[in-house]
Scaffold this motif. Structure first.
Motif, PDB file in Angstrom:
ATOM      1  N   LEU A 181       0.835  -1.192   0.000  1.00 63.78           N
ATOM      2  CA  LEU A 181       0.000   0.000   0.000  1.00 63.78           C
ATOM      3  C   LEU A 181       0.877   1.251   0.000  1.00 63.78           C
ATOM      4  CD1 LEU A 181      -3.269   0.490   1.954  1.00 63.78           C
ATOM      5  CD2 LEU A 181      -1.603   2.329   1.909  1.00 63.78           C
ATOM      6  N   ARG A 182       0.626   2.150  -0.939  1.00 62.01           N
ATOM      7  CA  ARG A 182       1.410   3.378  -1.045  1.00 62.01           C
ATOM      8  C   ARG A 182       0.598   4.622  -0.722  1.00 62.01           C
ATOM      9  NH1 ARG A 182       5.884   1.226   0.032  1.00 62.01           N
ATOM     10  NH2 ARG A 182       7.020   0.161  -1.656  1.00 62.01           N
ATOM     11  N   ASP A 183      -0.733   4.560  -0.818  1.00 61.78           N
ATOM     12  CA  ASP A 183      -1.532   5.748  -0.489  1.00 61.78           C
ATOM     13  C   ASP A 183      -2.994   5.356  -0.408  1.00 61.78           C
ATOM     14  OD1 ASP A 183      -2.071   8.476   0.067  1.00 61.78           O
ATOM     15  OD2 ASP A 183      -0.466   9.070  -1.299  1.00 61.78           O
ATOM     16  N   VAL A 184      -3.801   6.307   0.035  1.00 64.79           N
ATOM     17  CA  VAL A 184      -5.249   6.128   0.146  1.00 64.79           C
ATOM     18  C   VAL A 184      -5.920   7.257  -0.628  1.00 64.79           C
ATOM     19  CG1 VAL A 184      -7.216   6.108   1.737  1.00 64.79           C
ATOM     20  CG2 VAL A 184      -5.072   4.949   2.365  1.00 64.79           C
ATOM     21  N   VAL A 185      -6.895   6.895  -1.477  1.00 62.36           N
ATOM     22  CA  VAL A 185      -7.582   7.859  -2.341  1.00 62.36           C
ATOM     23  C   VAL A 185      -8.906   8.245  -1.696  1.00 62.36           C
ATOM     24  CG1 VAL A 185      -8.460   8.315  -4.665  1.00 62.36           C
ATOM     25  CG2 VAL A 185      -6.564   6.703  -4.337  1.00 62.36           C
ATOM     26  N   VAL A 186      -9.126   9.549  -1.533  1.00 59.78           N
ATOM     27  CA  VAL A 186     -10.383  10.024  -0.941  1.00 59.78           C
ATOM     28  C   VAL A 186     -10.998  11.100  -1.825  1.00 59.78           C
ATOM     29  CG1 VAL A 186      -9.556   9.553   1.398  1.00 59.78           C
ATOM     30  CG2 VAL A 186      -9.291  11.853   0.441  1.00 59.78           C
ATOM     31  N   MET A 187     -12.281  11.366  -1.554  1.00 59.96           N
ATOM     32  CA  MET A 187     -12.977  12.457  -2.236  1.00 59.96           C
ATOM     33  C   MET A 187     -13.471  13.442  -1.184  1.00 59.96           C
ATOM     34  SD  MET A 187     -16.250  12.387  -4.819  1.00 59.96           S
ATOM     35  CE  MET A 187     -15.303  11.616  -6.115  1.00 59.96           C
ATOM     36  N   LEU A 188     -12.972  14.680  -1.262  1.00 53.99           N
ATOM     37  CA  LEU A 188     -13.409  15.715  -0.334  1.00 53.99           C
ATOM     38  C   LEU A 188     -14.856  16.068  -0.624  1.00 53.99           C
ATOM     39  CD1 LEU A 188     -10.293  18.076  -0.346  1.00 53.99           C
ATOM     40  CD2 LEU A 188     -10.837  16.238   1.251  1.00 53.99           C
ATOM     41  N   ARG A 189     -15.611  16.385   0.449  1.00 53.94           N
ATOM     42  CA  ARG A 189     -17.031  16.726   0.286  1.00 53.94           C
ATOM     43  C   ARG A 189     -17.304  18.075   0.938  1.00 53.94           C
ATOM     44  NH1 ARG A 189     -20.437  11.494   2.034  1.00 53.94           N
ATOM     45  NH2 ARG A 189     -19.192  11.638   3.932  1.00 53.94           N
ATOM     46  N   THR A 190     -18.449  18.625   0.660  1.00 50.92           N
ATOM     47  CA  THR A 190     -18.819  19.942   1.180  1.00 50.92           C
ATOM     48  C   THR A 190     -19.489  19.816   2.545  1.00 50.92           C
ATOM     49  OG1 THR A 190     -20.937  19.813   0.010  1.00 50.92           O
ATOM     50  CG2 THR A 190     -19.087  20.857  -1.141  1.00 50.92           C
ATOM     51  N   ALA A 191     -19.817  20.973   3.098  1.00 53.99           N
ATOM     52  CA  ALA A 191     -20.553  21.064   4.372  1.00 53.99           C
ATOM     53  C   ALA A 191     -19.850  20.317   5.498  1.00 53.99           C
ATOM     54  CB  ALA A 191     -21.992  20.557   4.208  1.00 53.99           C
ATOM     55  N   GLN A 192     -18.540  20.305   5.458  1.00 61.00           N
ATOM     56  CA  GLN A 192     -17.726  19.688   6.506  1.00 61.00           C
ATOM     57  C   GLN A 192     -18.006  18.200   6.697  1.00 61.00           C
ATOM     58  OE1 GLN A 192     -18.386  22.558   9.825  1.00 61.00           O
ATOM     59  NE2 GLN A 192     -16.184  22.904   9.646  1.00 61.00           N
ATOM     60  N   LEU A 193     -18.567  17.567   5.657  1.00 62.60           N
ATOM     61  CA  LEU A 193     -18.755  16.124   5.737  1.00 62.60           C
ATOM     62  C   LEU A 193     -17.402  15.438   5.596  1.00 62.60           C
ATOM     63  CD1 LEU A 193     -21.901  15.725   3.455  1.00 62.60           C
ATOM     64  CD2 LEU A 193     -21.810  15.531   5.943  1.00 62.60           C
ATOM     65  N   PRO A 194     -17.154  14.398   6.393  1.00 66.22           N
ATOM     66  CA  PRO A 194     -15.860  13.705   6.276  1.00 66.22           C
ATOM     67  C   PRO A 194     -15.668  13.147   4.874  1.00 66.22           C
ATOM     68  CG  PRO A 194     -17.049  13.021   8.266  1.00 66.22           C
ATOM     69  CD  PRO A 194     -18.017  13.818   7.438  1.00 66.22           C
ATOM     70  N   PRO A 195     -14.484  13.248   4.322  1.00 65.12           N
ATOM     71  CA  PRO A 195     -14.231  12.699   2.987  1.00 65.12           C
ATOM     72  C   PRO A 195     -14.483  11.192   2.956  1.00 65.12           C
ATOM     73  CG  PRO A 195     -12.449  14.157   3.660  1.00 65.12           C
ATOM     74  CD  PRO A 195     -13.311  13.946   4.860  1.00 65.12           C
ATOM     75  N   ARG A 196     -14.986  10.737   1.822  1.00 55.86           N
ATOM     76  CA  ARG A 196     -15.223   9.309   1.636  1.00 55.86           C
ATOM     77  C   ARG A 196     -13.965   8.676   1.051  1.00 55.86           C
ATOM     78  NH1 ARG A 196     -17.815   6.048  -2.361  1.00 55.86           N
ATOM     79  NH2 ARG A 196     -18.200   7.897  -3.634  1.00 55.86           N
ATOM     80  N   VAL A 197     -13.576   7.531   1.589  1.00 54.66           N
ATOM     81  CA  VAL A 197     -12.407   6.797   1.082  1.00 54.66           C
ATOM     82  C   VAL A 197     -12.840   5.977  -0.129  1.00 54.66           C
ATOM     83  CG1 VAL A 197     -10.608   5.118   1.615  1.00 54.66           C
ATOM     84  CG2 VAL A 197     -11.402   6.698   3.385  1.00 54.66           C
ATOM     85  N   LEU A 198     -12.230   6.255  -1.270  1.00 55.55           N
ATOM     86  CA  LEU A 198     -12.595   5.563  -2.508  1.00 55.55           C
ATOM     87  C   LEU A 198     -11.838   4.261  -2.690  1.00 55.55           C
ATOM     88  CD1 LEU A 198     -12.642   8.629  -4.941  1.00 55.55           C
ATOM     89  CD2 LEU A 198     -14.542   7.649  -3.630  1.00 55.55           C
ATOM     90  N   GLY A 199     -10.581   4.262  -2.282  1.00 56.62           N
ATOM     91  CA  GLY A 199      -9.799   3.047  -2.477  1.00 56.62           C
ATOM     92  C   GLY A 199      -8.336   3.249  -2.093  1.00 56.62           C
ATOM     93  N   LEU A 200      -7.524   2.276  -2.449  1.00 58.33           N
ATOM     94  CA  LEU A 200      -6.117   2.254  -2.082  1.00 58.33           C
ATOM     95  C   LEU A 200      -5.248   2.277  -3.337  1.00 58.33           C
ATOM     96  CD1 LEU A 200      -6.334  -0.704   0.474  1.00 58.33           C
ATOM     97  CD2 LEU A 200      -6.755   1.733   0.916  1.00 58.33           C
ATOM     98  N   VAL A 201      -4.107   2.941  -3.227  1.00 56.28           N
ATOM     99  CA  VAL A 201      -3.087   2.858  -4.275  1.00 56.28           C
ATOM    100  C   VAL A 201      -2.098   1.787  -3.829  1.00 56.28           C
ATOM    101  CG1 VAL A 201      -1.293   4.065  -5.555  1.00 56.28           C
ATOM    102  CG2 VAL A 201      -3.367   5.288  -4.869  1.00 56.28           C
ATOM    103  N   VAL A 202      -1.966   0.747  -4.637  1.00 52.34           N
ATOM    104  CA  VAL A 202      -1.123  -0.400  -4.299  1.00 52.34           C
ATOM    105  C   VAL A 202      -0.027  -0.527  -5.353  1.00 52.34           C
ATOM    106  CG1 VAL A 202      -1.055  -2.900  -3.964  1.00 52.34           C
ATOM    107  CG2 VAL A 202      -3.024  -1.575  -3.149  1.00 52.34           C
TER     108      VAL A 202
END
Length: 424
Positions: free
Chosen positions: A29-50
């Protein structure tokens, strides 16, 4: 998803092994991919960079992840092996969030992100749940020590704003144990801005090692963003043949300025290498092999071979010459192979165990002949001498491979085969 539901700090996942359900190794595992969201909602984790065995980086969606622990990650085994390409809407946690300067929402006090934790949400989605931050302002690339605290994601603001000087201390700490070639892979896949920040944070020796493993375009870009005095220091820390290759890619006036800033002896080695045609023994050789006088003992030779800064190919043999022992040396007498050093008593003189059967190469020997020489005699290195039998340097098998492979082979090694990642 049968994944672990505990909170996991993502820096602890960096470099952990990723396995399929049968226990077969997929990659690291080299990194984690997320998508930032509005209204201070926690970002959703989309997947892993392997990163798989070929150093290719692939995308593993979180829907294919069945277990996430700090020691290992388990997938369903159904992963797409196409190369990962980051989308504009995606953010990489380790590469882009660590060392970010944000602010506490209630007080607007500046804080720096040291780590990020993810956890399973109620909808079985992985979310970024917590931030481990350090209080205090920053000054240039250096951060003042301050109190560290763990806060909820919505307790900070500022991730949506661009930052001029992000720093890279925590990102580098995450990848501290990586070999230069693997760190080069990480560096290549960062944005140009982040790449420059990381390069600025590396010490000269580490940056020199990483530059030697990068494609030429990346080398030129990074060197061009350094202050010229530091660029000269980094070139001095590189192997002379690699430094010469890099300088040859620079505009002539820039190359001359950098050579003028280097230590005279280091610059002289590079200038000498620049006089040879690229695909010849002289153009490929290094000017810093192990050279000893014939009166040196095997014990002394082994002490030189143990130098951890030497590549295995350069450490495979010792070249024996009359003084001076700096290239170009006095008369070349012969070679002592590493295996011979192990067979004879430590007090034996190297001049007594020379291999004189193999003829050394001339600097104008073309690539094809150098390759044939190494292959025919099962050698990993060969001496290069001038018409007066002065040792000029040594060609190693890695130098030869650099010239045998396609010009963009480092791009291929970093990117791997296949097209871009898409789809879950």
């Amino acid at each position: 998803m049968g994944a672990s539901s505990g909170r996991v700090f993502i820096s602890h996942l960096a470099g952990v092994a990723v396995f399929d359900p049968n226990g077969d190794h997929v990659g690291r595992l080299r990194d984690v991919v997320v998508m930032l969201r509005t209204a201070q909602l926690p970002p959703r984790v989309l997947g892993l960079v392997v990163e798989v065995a070929t150093r290719r980086r692939i995308f593993v969606p979180m829907t294919r992840v069945t277990s996430v622990e700090t020691g290992e990650v388990i997938t369903t085994g159904l992963v797409n092996m196409r190369r990962f390409e980051q989308r504009p809407s995606e953010t990489l946690v380790l590469a882009e969030m660590l060392d970010r300067r944000v602010a506490l929402a209630e007080t607007d006090e500046p804080v720096t992100v040291l780590d990020v934790a993810m956890a399973l949400g109620r909808g079985r989605d992985w979310l970024l749940a917590k931030l481990f931050v350090q209080k205090g302002a920053t000054s240039g690339l250096r951060r003042r020590r301050g109190e560290t605290i763990t806060v909820d994601w919505n307790a900070v603001v500022g991730f949506e704003r661009p930052e001029d000087q992000q720093g890279a201390a925590n990102l580098l700490a995450t990848f501290e144990q990586l070999r230069p070639a693997d760190l080069a892979n990480v560096l290549h896949n960062l944005s140009a801005k982040r790449r420059a920040e990381v390069a600025a944070a590396l010490d000269d020796d580490r940056l020199a090692d990483v530059l030697e493993e990068l494609p030429e375009d990346d080398q030129v870009e990074i060197l061009g963003q350094l202050q010229e005095e530091r660029a000269a220091d980094v070139l001095e820390a590189m192997d002379p043949d690699d430094a010469a290759d890099l300088i040859s890619e620079l505009p002539e006036d820039t190359a001359e300025r950098l050579l003028g800033l280097m230590e005279p002896e280091e610059a002289e080695d590079v200038r000498r290498l620049l006089t040879y045609v690229e695909d010849t023994a002289g153009g490929m050789m290094t000017t810093e092999p192990i050279v000893l006088e014939p009166g040196a003992t095997i014990a002394e030779a082994l002490a030189h071979v143990r130098n951890s800064d030497l590549s295995p190919a350069l450490a495979s043999q010792v070249y024996v010459c009359r003084p001076p022992t700096e290239t170009p040396t006095g008369k070349y007498l012969g070679t002592v192979h590493f295996q011979r050093l192990l067979r004879d008593p430590p007090f034996t003189l190297v001049g007594a165990v020379l291999d004189t059967d193999l003829m050394p190469l001339r600097p104008d020997t073309p690539l094809a002949e150098v390759t044939s020489f190494l292959a025919a005699y099962n050698m990993v290195a060969a001496p290069v001498v001038d018409e007066d039998d002065h040792l000029l340097g040594a060609v190693t098998v890695d130098d030869v491979l650099d010239h045998l492979l396609p010009e963009d082979w480092r791009e291929g090694a970093i990117h791997g085969d296949g097209g871009v990642r898409r789809g879950p």
